[in-house]
Each structure stands twice: as C-alpha cells, then as structure tokens.
Design an enzyme around this catalytic site. Sequence first.
Site, mmCIF file in Angstrom:
data_model
loop_
_atom_site.group_PDB
_atom_site.id
_atom_site.type_symbol
_atom_site.label_atom_id
_atom_site.label_comp_id
_atom_site.label_asym_id
_atom_site.label_seq_id
_atom_site.Cartn_x
_atom_site.Cartn_y
_atom_site.Cartn_z
ATOM 1 N N SER A 138 46.173 149.635 24.857
ATOM 2 C CA SER A 138 45.885 150.703 23.895
ATOM 3 C C SER A 138 45.948 150.281 22.439
ATOM 4 O O SER A 138 45.266 150.869 21.599
ATOM 5 C CB SER A 138 46.843 151.869 24.126
ATOM 6 O OG SER A 138 48.190 151.474 23.934
ATOM 7 N N HIS A 166 42.438 153.862 29.117
ATOM 8 C CA HIS A 166 41.494 153.535 28.047
ATOM 9 C C HIS A 166 40.241 152.825 28.561
ATOM 10 O O HIS A 166 39.494 152.239 27.772
ATOM 11 C CB HIS A 166 42.181 152.681 26.986
ATOM 12 C CG HIS A 166 43.261 153.413 26.251
ATOM 13 N ND1 HIS A 166 43.001 154.226 25.168
ATOM 14 C CD2 HIS A 166 44.596 153.490 26.469
ATOM 15 C CE1 HIS A 166 44.135 154.761 24.729
ATOM 16 N NE2 HIS A 166 45.117 154.328 25.510
ATOM 17 N N LYS A 197 41.163 161.443 27.455
ATOM 18 C CA LYS A 197 40.459 160.482 26.618
ATOM 19 C C LYS A 197 38.952 160.596 26.861
ATOM 20 O O LYS A 197 38.298 161.441 26.264
ATOM 21 C CB LYS A 197 41.020 159.091 26.848
ATOM 22 C CG LYS A 197 42.499 159.034 26.409
ATOM 23 C CD LYS A 197 43.171 157.741 26.707
ATOM 24 C CE LYS A 197 44.577 157.711 26.148
ATOM 25 N NZ LYS A 197 45.502 158.710 26.740
#
Length: 352
Positions: A138, A166, A197
């Site tokens: 990240s 991610h 996300k």
Amino acid sequence: MSGNDYLGLSQHPAITEAMRNALDTGSGSGAGASRLVTGNRPQFSLLEQALAEWQQCESALVCSSGYTANCGVISALAGRGDVVFSDRINHASIVDGIILSRAVHARYRHNDMEHLRWLLEKHRSARRKLIVTDAVFSMDGDAARLLELAELKREYGAMLMVDEAHSGGLYGSYGEGLCHVLGVHRDVDVHIGTFSKAFGVYGAYVSGSQTLIRWLTNKARTLIYSTALPPHVIAGILRALELVQAEHEGRKRLAAASVRFRSALVNVGFRTESGDSPIVPLIAGEKASALRFSEALDVAGIAAVAIRPPTVPAGTSRIRFSLSAAHTDDELTDGAARICEIGRTLGVTAGE
C-alpha cells in the site's frame, strides 16, 4: 490524488441507485445484529456465491472491513505453537492479526525470498506455518513475489494468505487480482479482498475452500462479534461486483496512466518505487520535507497527503500519489507538471 477509488466507482450512479432501492424497499438502515445472530440476510448468500464464482474457488465470506478480515482470519488460523511469516512492510491489519493470534511473528525483509527461506527452515518443525503478504504493497506500490511465495509454500508445507486490497479489481481479465494473472490462485489458501477500493463501496471478503470458510465462520472473532454490514451496502456491493468485472477499459486506462505518471516523475529526478500499480510514492526523505511538499501541492490544487513515520520507515517520508480511472489524461498531465515544478522549488528533485 491520495484516495483508493481506483476505478472511479464510488460515484457510479448504478451503485448508488442499487443502495437507494434497497433502502426504499424496507431493508432498513442497519443489520441490527451480527451475522450469527439476526444480522444475516439472503443477500449475503447471493454475494458470497457470486464472489466464489468470480474467484474460481469453493466458497467466500463477507466481512465488515479489510482490517477486521485480516485480524480475524489470522487469529483464527494461527495460535501458540504456530509461526506466521510476514513481509516486513505488510499492512498494519496483518501485523495486528499476527499479534492477536499469539503465534510467533517471523518477519522477512521486503520481498527477500532467501530471508524467508531461512526463516522457514529455522521454524520447519512448527505445528502450523502461515505465509502472509499483500499482493500490492500500500505505501510502496510494488508487487509481492507471488510465484516464489507459492513455491516456498509448497516446499515447506505452509499455508499461503494473500491480501489483494490494492490489486483486486485492477488485474486480471475480470479484475480477479494479481494471483489470477500470475496463475498462482490455486496455491493461495486464503484470499482477502476489499470493497472499499476498486469497488468503491465498503466491506471485505475472504475466499477459499469450504472448509476454510466454515472454520472462519465459527472461529473468526471479528466476524462473530461485529454487526453485519447494512443490507443496502450489500446491494451496492452486488452491483459493484458486476461493474468491476465489466470494467475492461477502466483497467486498461488506469494501467497506461500509471506508467505515464510514474515516468513523468522519474524523468525529472524524483525518487520513486518501481512497479506498475496506480500507487506511486514520491520519496521526500525527512518528515518536514514531505509536509512542506504536501502543503505546496494543496495550494496548487492537488490533494496529496504526506505519509510519514511510523507508517513508513524514518528517512522515507513520502507523498503517496494514488491514481484513479476517473482522472482524465489532461488532469494527470497537468498534475505531473505542477508536481515537478513544486519539487524543483523545494529542492526535493535532482532534476535540472
């Protein structure tokens, strides 16, 4: 340029409409209890079945957040007498899950497979061995060495857990993640993903074997003792999952933009990390430099937050740029130009 809305779906009208419709049909504003009490709804089963099909595995489990998923899963799978092998820069939720588990925490140097092998050999006789890694890290934006991790997992009889927070939605033909792109998803015993996300909503999931999911349902304390996600959030996630799988152009556009943006910074002398993810860290060095840089960017109309210790090691404070498919080419080109000019003014870049 610091958020995690990678595909720009947090503002998608189809998702907000699905959530609004769920509220209008009387689902209520909250679940009212944990999933194992009265908080479970039929929509959970629909979503978990769809997630399992998407991930090409037997079963899936929806959790309240990525943080609670990691804490709950690790502490349910490992305990005293076990060893958890974790990349040194894994997310804090992974670290906290290991602490809660009371297992031995064996940290290997970032992406250093020889160090990991040495640790696995050292703890070869452990009752249970669990290797845990982020797929894309990240704060650095680089990827784990998943092929080698899969080999070591097989060689030492360990379990492998990968957090695709991610990378989920961004890699793969249908956004399945980096493990699928590399062909190692069958070697991953525990797959973690988030809806906050690339999905643009909220919550998280775990996918794997039916045995794993049954075990977690009865052992993961963060699931058992957390109120279930509200029904309208589940409705939004279901719609987001459809959109993520169909977002082929968004993935291509974001991948190309990430390469161009990273190159623009490197070409003028900024120090950044290698990789092809939309996370592009600009290393400013000391905390004060990063804070000055962030403040100057804000004045120039760019929202980019300074990340500093203890989140990152001392001397590596940075501006963590995070790109989205919602950014236009003109915005990114103009943004890169402003960033480069500010960097020169502050003396952060060595560019001429």
